[in-house]
Design a protein around this motif. Sequence first.
Motif, mmCIF file in Angstrom:
data_model
loop_
_atom_site.group_PDB
_atom_site.id
_atom_site.type_symbol
_atom_site.label_atom_id
_atom_site.label_comp_id
_atom_site.label_asym_id
_atom_site.label_seq_id
_atom_site.Cartn_x
_atom_site.Cartn_y
_atom_site.Cartn_z
ATOM 1 N N ALA A 24 45.221 -1.797 -53.450
ATOM 2 C CA ALA A 24 44.769 -0.340 -53.714
ATOM 3 C C ALA A 24 45.611 0.680 -53.197
ATOM 4 O O ALA A 24 45.805 1.669 -54.217
ATOM 5 C CB ALA A 24 43.678 -0.281 -52.570
ATOM 6 N N PHE A 56 38.378 1.843 -53.135
ATOM 7 C CA PHE A 56 38.420 0.645 -52.521
ATOM 8 C C PHE A 56 38.368 0.806 -50.934
ATOM 9 O O PHE A 56 38.063 0.133 -50.214
ATOM 10 C CB PHE A 56 39.536 -0.042 -53.178
ATOM 11 N N CYS A 271 34.157 -3.401 -56.154
ATOM 12 C CA CYS A 271 34.782 -3.288 -54.928
ATOM 13 C C CYS A 271 34.105 -4.473 -53.866
ATOM 14 O O CYS A 271 34.822 -5.269 -53.136
ATOM 15 C CB CYS A 271 35.283 -2.171 -54.233
#
Length: 376
Positions: A24, A56, A271
């Motif tokens: 991320a 995320f 996510c």
Amino acid sequence: MHAATAPAVPVARLDSLTSLRWWAAFAVFLFHMRNMVTFPPWLQWFVEQGHHGVTFFFVLSGFVLTWSWRRETPVRAFYWRRFARIYPLHLIALLVAIPVFYRMIPNADQGWIKPLDWGVLVLSFLVIQGWSRDPVILFSGNPAAWTLTVEAFFYALHPLLIRMMVPLRKYGALGVGALIFTVSLLLKLGALTWPDSVFAALPQPIYHVPAFIIGMLAAWAFRNGWRLHIPVLIPGGALILWLLVSVLAGRSTGPLSVLSAMTAEVVALLCVFVIAAAATSDINGTTRIGSWRPLVLLGEWSFAFYLIHATFMYAAIEIFGGQHGSYWRTLFWGGLLLGLSILGSWFLHRFVEKPVEKKFRGWQDRRLRAKAVKVS
């Protein structure tokens, strides 16, 4: 089993979640690199979606805090530990960023450099700049640190929210999570339908709360036995596919353009599945690359990496200028700045983040033990 009598959190480490933090942070790094280099067209569309890496982080934050929650931990101790985890590193990164992003007399050719304004910078020191929608304030100080305002708001809500989740069982938590996701979509539709309404003017901490809550609910369901027995590549592939669909929908002038506007909400939901699949692999002992030690280390350094990579990047732009045009320049400067950012994040993690957090938490733990002895 009722959630109120759920067993203690397993000792097993969820290394895959730490590794995912790195990916991320790397996505955000690529997103910011667009300001210095040129990416090939086949990669450009994906790089432009890198800012969803922060989504995320928000979902993962809700999941990890809830997964590791213990009823016996006092709320005051929870807040202090969050402060010890976040603020010292933020302060150092902010002090390093100020000379890069501020000048007494800024150069008009360097639009990212702002006039020195201590009144605005105070908001960054207090981590409340993210409540403003004005870009000058929102991205003040260290531009990446606006997300810490969002996180601080999440931390403030967490003790209350988790107590509201206690009566929920596995499927109850998943059902409420689905409801929260639906509400977030409706809020986005409201913002699109009435652009002058309050829905379109929500500050960042409020706007991102649904991502945090669905992360919490997924973790609560996970604590109560929910598992997602699929390879991480399946929800990960679905996430990449959705980003492609949203890019194509964004180029449409028809009804499909609405899909692009809902990208953040759908990304948050996907996510959840990525995180749940990775956590299930860890619990089952079937993790492969997610437990690879170098990747786990990068994940441990990812917070520092996130906070300092833009500072290195814009310092390089000021000294060397933009490096657009050649893909070889993209490869060279991308690799160089990635390496410098990783080195800097290791240094900050090793000599600031961990030792300061350890000292702060140790001081609090001693106070709690002393209080317990006094009470007994």
